[in-house]
Each structure stands twice: as C-alpha cells, then as structure tokens.
Design a protein around this motif. Structure first.
Motif, mmCIF file in Angstrom:
data_model
loop_
_atom_site.group_PDB
_atom_site.id
_atom_site.type_symbol
_atom_site.label_atom_id
_atom_site.label_comp_id
_atom_site.label_asym_id
_atom_site.label_seq_id
_atom_site.Cartn_x
_atom_site.Cartn_y
_atom_site.Cartn_z
ATOM 1 N N THR A 263 -5.576 -5.018 -37.653
ATOM 2 C CA THR A 263 -4.353 -4.782 -38.422
ATOM 3 C C THR A 263 -3.443 -3.737 -37.790
ATOM 4 O O THR A 263 -2.249 -3.709 -38.069
ATOM 5 C CB THR A 263 -4.688 -4.335 -39.856
ATOM 6 O OG1 THR A 263 -5.487 -3.140 -39.801
ATOM 7 C CG2 THR A 263 -5.443 -5.434 -40.595
ATOM 8 N N GLU A 264 -3.996 -2.884 -36.927
ATOM 9 C CA GLU A 264 -3.192 -1.836 -36.300
ATOM 10 C C GLU A 264 -3.915 -1.299 -35.077
ATOM 11 O O GLU A 264 -5.146 -1.180 -35.073
ATOM 12 C CB GLU A 264 -2.942 -0.699 -37.298
ATOM 13 C CG GLU A 264 -1.944 0.333 -36.828
ATOM 14 C CD GLU A 264 -1.687 1.401 -37.879
ATOM 15 O OE1 GLU A 264 -0.739 2.193 -37.700
ATOM 16 O OE2 GLU A 264 -2.445 1.464 -38.878
ATOM 17 N N ILE A 265 -3.143 -1.019 -34.037
ATOM 18 C CA ILE A 265 -3.673 -0.410 -32.821
ATOM 19 C C ILE A 265 -3.051 0.973 -32.707
ATOM 20 O O ILE A 265 -1.823 1.124 -32.764
ATOM 21 C CB ILE A 265 -3.363 -1.274 -31.585
ATOM 22 C CG1 ILE A 265 -3.953 -2.679 -31.765
ATOM 23 C CG2 ILE A 265 -3.918 -0.621 -30.325
ATOM 24 C CD1 ILE A 265 -3.474 -3.674 -30.737
ATOM 25 N N LEU A 266 -3.885 1.991 -32.560
ATOM 26 C CA LEU A 266 -3.439 3.379 -32.636
ATOM 27 C C LEU A 266 -3.638 4.087 -31.298
ATOM 28 O O LEU A 266 -4.552 3.774 -30.537
ATOM 29 C CB LEU A 266 -4.219 4.118 -33.728
ATOM 30 C CG LEU A 266 -4.204 3.450 -35.118
ATOM 31 C CD1 LEU A 266 -5.249 4.105 -36.016
ATOM 32 C CD2 LEU A 266 -2.832 3.555 -35.739
ATOM 33 N N GLY A 267 -2.768 5.065 -31.050
ATOM 34 C CA GLY A 267 -2.923 5.867 -29.850
ATOM 35 C C GLY A 267 -1.678 6.665 -29.543
ATOM 36 O O GLY A 267 -0.573 6.320 -29.980
ATOM 37 N N ASP A 268 -1.836 7.738 -28.792
ATOM 38 C CA ASP A 268 -0.732 8.579 -28.357
ATOM 39 C C ASP A 268 -0.510 8.326 -26.868
ATOM 40 O O ASP A 268 -1.172 8.920 -26.018
ATOM 41 C CB ASP A 268 -1.060 10.052 -28.613
ATOM 42 C CG ASP A 268 0.091 10.974 -28.229
ATOM 43 O OD1 ASP A 268 1.194 10.461 -27.946
ATOM 44 O OD2 ASP A 268 -0.118 12.213 -28.201
ATOM 45 N N GLY A 269 0.387 7.398 -26.560
ATOM 46 C CA GLY A 269 0.669 7.066 -25.168
ATOM 47 C C GLY A 269 -0.195 5.966 -24.600
ATOM 48 O O GLY A 269 0.143 5.364 -23.582
ATOM 49 N N VAL A 271 -3.918 3.191 -25.868
ATOM 50 C CA VAL A 271 -4.860 2.812 -26.922
ATOM 51 C C VAL A 271 -5.949 3.869 -27.069
ATOM 52 O O VAL A 271 -6.549 4.308 -26.079
ATOM 53 C CB VAL A 271 -5.518 1.455 -26.593
ATOM 54 C CG1 VAL A 271 -6.616 1.143 -27.606
ATOM 55 C CG2 VAL A 271 -4.495 0.348 -26.603
ATOM 56 N N GLU A 272 -6.209 4.275 -28.330
ATOM 57 C CA GLU A 272 -7.290 5.210 -28.622
ATOM 58 C C GLU A 272 -8.186 4.729 -29.751
ATOM 59 O O GLU A 272 -9.361 5.097 -29.819
ATOM 60 C CB GLU A 272 -6.711 6.585 -28.989
ATOM 61 C CG GLU A 272 -5.954 7.251 -27.845
ATOM 62 C CD GLU A 272 -5.254 8.528 -28.272
ATOM 63 O OE1 GLU A 272 -5.249 8.815 -29.491
ATOM 64 O OE2 GLU A 272 -4.718 9.232 -27.398
ATOM 65 N N ALA A 273 -7.636 3.896 -30.644
ATOM 66 C CA ALA A 273 -8.415 3.423 -31.793
ATOM 67 C C ALA A 273 -7.813 2.123 -32.309
ATOM 68 O O ALA A 273 -6.665 1.787 -32.016
ATOM 69 C CB ALA A 273 -8.437 4.471 -32.900
ATOM 70 N N VAL A 274 -8.608 1.411 -33.092
ATOM 71 C CA VAL A 274 -8.190 0.137 -33.662
ATOM 72 C C VAL A 274 -8.594 0.108 -35.127
ATOM 73 O O VAL A 274 -9.722 0.491 -35.477
ATOM 74 C CB VAL A 274 -8.849 -1.048 -32.914
ATOM 75 C CG1 VAL A 274 -8.658 -2.353 -33.671
ATOM 76 C CG2 VAL A 274 -8.276 -1.165 -31.507
ATOM 77 N N ARG A 275 -7.681 -0.334 -35.988
ATOM 78 C CA ARG A 275 -7.998 -0.504 -37.404
ATOM 79 C C ARG A 275 -8.173 -2.000 -37.680
ATOM 80 O O ARG A 275 -7.342 -2.813 -37.277
ATOM 81 C CB ARG A 275 -6.895 0.061 -38.292
ATOM 82 C CG ARG A 275 -7.337 0.246 -39.757
ATOM 83 C CD ARG A 275 -6.206 0.833 -40.593
ATOM 84 N NE ARG A 275 -5.727 2.097 -40.064
ATOM 85 C CZ ARG A 275 -6.312 3.267 -40.268
ATOM 86 N NH1 ARG A 275 -7.438 3.334 -40.974
ATOM 87 N NH2 ARG A 275 -5.803 4.375 -39.767
ATOM 88 N N THR A 276 -9.255 -2.347 -38.349
ATOM 89 C CA THR A 276 -9.545 -3.747 -38.669
ATOM 90 C C THR A 276 -9.707 -3.898 -40.182
ATOM 91 O O THR A 276 -9.866 -2.926 -40.905
ATOM 92 C CB THR A 276 -10.826 -4.233 -37.975
ATOM 93 O OG1 THR A 276 -11.968 -3.579 -38.575
ATOM 94 C CG2 THR A 276 -10.805 -3.951 -36.484
ATOM 95 N N ALA A 277 -9.670 -5.147 -40.635
ATOM 96 C CA ALA A 277 -9.892 -5.438 -42.052
ATOM 97 C C ALA A 277 -10.348 -6.876 -42.194
ATOM 98 O O ALA A 277 -10.026 -7.733 -41.364
ATOM 99 C CB ALA A 277 -8.616 -5.207 -42.867
ATOM 100 N N ARG A 278 -11.081 -7.133 -43.252
ATOM 101 C CA ARG A 278 -11.462 -8.503 -43.588
ATOM 102 C C ARG A 278 -10.315 -9.167 -44.337
ATOM 103 O O ARG A 278 -9.552 -8.505 -45.050
ATOM 104 C CB ARG A 278 -12.741 -8.522 -44.437
ATOM 105 C CG ARG A 278 -13.999 -8.238 -43.628
ATOM 106 C CD ARG A 278 -15.254 -8.308 -44.491
ATOM 107 N NE ARG A 278 -15.391 -9.565 -45.216
ATOM 108 C CZ ARG A 278 -15.837 -10.707 -44.676
ATOM 109 N NH1 ARG A 278 -16.195 -10.735 -43.407
ATOM 110 N NH2 ARG A 278 -15.957 -11.797 -45.412
#
Length: 504
Positions: A263-269, A271-278
């Motif tokens: 649902t969202e890809i996170l990071g400062d400059g 990729v650092e983290a990924v948010r997922t959901a069912r």
C-alpha cells in the motif's frame, strides 16, 4: 563457438532482400528462425540485445562476465536445454551463411511494401549498432524481406503505489533481468509485490544470488485456481515448476502472503520500508491488517505483462482485448495476422510464457518460410495445435486467477506519481478526466503529459488508461485507450543520425 558466448554471432549484411525477417530473438524469435531455416529460407534476425535469448534467456553482458567471473551456465534460467537446442540451430544458420543476425539493433518503423516489408533500423540503447558495420550491415538503415515475423515480447505491467518513484523500486522483471545480466543484485533485502506466478522465479533468483526476500505479496487468492484446476492439469510441467519454487520458499523461509498488497513504499531518498495490507475480494483493505516491513532496500512490482505492440499497430494488424484486459494482436492458427505476409508469435498474441512462445514461433517461422519460397501450404500437425491449445488454456486460467487487484485506484492518493517520466500525479489525471472529459490515454497525454516521456507510456499507459476511464474504476481500461498508448510512429527511441541516410 559455445552457446551463450557474448558477441560471437555477427551479421554479414550480404542480402538485400531476405526471405524472412524476424524481429526479436527471444523464445518465439529463436524458434521462428530455426523453423524458417529448416524450410530452406534465408533469414534475418534483428534484436536489441547483445546476444539471442530475449528477456527470458537473458545473458550476462560481456562486461559483467569479465568483471564477476560468473559463468552463464543456465543456473538462473528455466528451459535451458530448449535454449541450447534453438541456439545451436541459430548458430548453424550463421555458420552456413543462411542467417544474418543484427544484435543491438532496434526496429523503429515498419512498412508494408509490395511485396514484403521494409524495416527501418537504428542502434539500440544509443549504441553504435549491431554487426560488422552497424547500420552499414542492413542497406542504408533498412532491412527488406518477403515475409515478416514479429516476436517482440512484452514487459512488466505496472500500477502506481505511493512511493513507487523512490530509488530502489523496480519492475519485478527488471530485478530478474538485472541479476541475469550483471551477475549481482540491485539491493540486499527485497519485497516482491503484485500478482501472478512470475513473482516466484523473481524471488527465487534473489535468494539464489545471495539476497533476502522479506515477503512476496500476492494480491490474488489462490482459490481462484480451484475452478480452473483442469487447465493446470493439462500442462503438468507447470506443476513441477511450481513445486520447485515451493521448495525454494520453504528452504529460504520466504513469507508468501496471499490477498496482500503493497500500500505504500517509504524512505528518505531511497527505499527503506514497505507497508502492506490484506485486501477483501472487492479490493478494500481489511481493517487492522496493515503491516510495516522495515530494513528493505529493494522492491519489485509486477501485475502481469503488457504485449509490445508498436510494430503490429504501425502495420495495421487487428487487435483484441485479452481476458486479463491487455491489448493483444489477433492471429489464426498458423500465426497469420490480418496483414498479408505478417506473422506474429509469442507474448504479442497473448501473454502465455516461453513454452507457448516457442510453439507459436515454430509455426510462424515455418509458415513464413513456405510463403516466401512459394511452397505449397501444409497442414499444421495436430499434436502441435493441441499443445498450443493446452498452453493457451493454462494462460487464460492464470490471467483469470491472478487479475490486477480490484480497488487499486482507490488506494492511491492525488499526490501519487502516475507517470514517472513526466512526474504527472494521479490528481492531475483525475481532474483532467472529470473537468475536461479526458477519458482516454491520448487526451491525458495532450493535457497532462502523461506518457510523453522517454518510455512513451510503456510504464504508465495501462494505469493512466484505467484512471482516465471513470466507468472502469480500476478494472480493465477500454481497448481504444490501450491502443492509443501503444501507437507510436517511432517505435523505439533513435538517434537523429538514423534518419539521415533514409532512401525516401
């Protein structure tokens, strides 16, 4: 010459008119070349890569092979024995001077002549062109042939996700291609998201190459295969291949999460983290299912494949919409298109995998050669037709069991980038749709510049067409809009120098 050796095959540029020209040297193109050679035809094969194999049998680049010292022994490939067999026929054609091979060469325009076809070519990827003389191989930047087989393949279909424009986000096929070509990974720890069986070999290639897969997020429910199990039973090799991936996932402890989307890809400059959901069947996010995966430096995304149709559309070939919503070129059982003398094989007739591509390539190459040589037509062997039908039936089941997830357009914000080349945001597309009747790809391109950049809509075309069509929601867009996104007078980016020596 050993199969797979970089730069070993080069064209001679002798013939002015070939019996059969083949664009693309992947599974379908190699099979078409072998079949046409077996019929006694003179063949020209044009491909943008350094050596034959296409994306499926993509090889180490010459520089990577020297730098890494990793042999290209087929360890990352499926169907390697099939490749070696087709490559042997290809190399024999070169050795006997009946096949001219133009690597690192793009076809940027095709024209139907009387009789036959003229293909206008240029160096691929801004390079110097393939062969002993670059553009001096084909006469004045053109290849002419009595019959034409297009086997141009496809590329990863993409839909936008908040944060997908961060460095470290790639198409799933881009990660696999990077590994195969460079012998190394574009990161250390990955999340792979999207839908379809292709996510499995991408994850497997990552762990084979020493990386880690934090999760594979499959948006579909595998229950979609239950009513179509009989189609899978018709191609047992697919089940064996799947079992191999299952063992790899168990051994490497790769989490495989169904009905789950990124649902969202996170990071400062980067990729650092990924948010997922069912997600539920209607695409809505299941309350309380959100999960954050941290320590990620690579994300691979893919929702099936899009056929590469620029050249068939230039020539006026008839198209239709496949069960997965993609635009495909229409052929008969002999792989003949609606354009006389034009035959099509592989993913451009409907995405179905390498085995189907090889079958179609053989039929197309044989048919093209017999037509070019004026030989009497022969019936296609029933066993061959049955094999094609089984593979096509499996492909249809795969598309239906792994659709682009419902509701994806509702999960992207107005600030989400839709066209990465021109940095056009989803909100601009929605406003153009609602306020200016911009309900197709052409209008969106003219108003918002979506699809105007380097990739010319190859990455964003499907998503922009969906977002522009208010009636489709996030379902399959209109075929007309998809055709608009694929119609390009110049099929591939070319240097201006390619236009200078044209005869007319």
């Amino acid at each position: 010459m050993s199969a797979g050796s970089p730069g070993a095959a080069r064209p001679t540029g002798r013939a002015e008119v070939w019996d059969v020209a083949i664009v693309g040297a992947g599974p379908a193109g190699l099979a078409a070349a072998a079949a046409a050679l077996a019929e006694g035809a003179r063949v020209a094969v044009i491909d943008s890569a350094e050596q034959p194999g296409g994306q499926f049998w993509r090889h180490r680049s010459e520089a990577a092979a020297q730098e890494t010292g990793v042999p290209d022994d087929g360890a990352l490939h499926h169907g390697w024995s099939e490749y070696l067999s087709l490559r042997a026929a290809f190399d024999l054609g070169i050795a006997t001077e009946r096949l001219d091979y133009f690597p690192t060469t793009s076809v940027w325009m095709a024209r139907a002549d009387s009789p036959g076809f003229t293909l206008f070519v240029a160096p691929a990827h801004g390079g110097v062109g393939g062969g002993s003389g670059g553009l001096g191989g084909p006469a004045r930047g053109a290849v002419r042939a009595r019959r034409l087989v297009l086997a141009t393949g496809g590329y990863d279909r993409q839909i936008p996700i908040p944060g997908w424009d961060l460095p470290g986000v790639m198409a799933a096929g881009g990660i696999q291609g990077f590994v195969k070509q460079n012998g190394m990974l574009p990161g250390r720890r990955f999340v792979i998201g999207g839908t379809g069986p292709f996510l499995l070999p991408v994850a497997a290639n990552i762990v084979q190459s020493g990386g880690e897969v934090a999760a594979v997020c499959e948006s579909a429910s595998l229950a979609g295969w239950i009513p179509r199990a009989h189609r899978a039973a018709g191609v047992p090799a697919k089940a064996l291949e799947g079992a191999g991936y299952a063992w790899t996932f168990l051994r490497a402890r790769i989490p495989y999460r169904v009905r789950t989307v990124v649902t969202e890809i996170l990071g400062d400059g980067r990729v650092e983290a990924v948010r997922t959901a069912r997600v539920a069947a209607d695409g809505s996010v299941v309350a309380g299912s959100s999960r954050l995966i941290e320590g990620v430096d690579g994300v691979g995304l893919g929702w099936g494949f899009t056929p590469q149709l620029e050249l068939p559309l230039q020539l006026g070939a008839a198209t239709a919409q496949d069960v997965d919503g993609s635009l495909i070129a229409v052929v008969d059982e002999a792989q003949r298109s609606s354009v006389p003398g034009l035959l099509l094989a592989g993913e451009i007739t409907g995405v179905g995998g390498s085995v189907l591509a090889v079958l179609e390539g053989r039929i197309a190459g044989r048919q093209a050669a017999r037509e070019a040589l004026g030989a009497a037509p022969t019936a296609i062997p029933r066993a061959e037709l049955r094999a094609v039908r089984r593979q096509r039936s499996f492909a249809e089941a795969m598309h239906l069991a792994h659709p682009v997830p419902a509701g994806w357009a509702d999960r992207v914000t107005d600030e989400t980038i839709a066209c990465r080349c021109e940095e056009v945001r989803v909100g601009e597309i929605r406003r153009t749709r609602d306020d200016m009747a911009g309900d197709d790809a052409r209008t969106q391109k003219g108003v918002t510049r979506a699809g105007m950049g380097w990739c010319q809509g190859r990455v964003c075309g499907y998503a922009v067409s969906c977002l522009a069509d208010a009636g489709s929601g996030s379902g399959a867009p209109a075929a007309e809009s998809l055709a608009q996104a694929s119609k390009r007078p110049v099929a591939q980016p070319v240097p201006l120098s390619a236009l200078l020596g044209l005869e007319d």
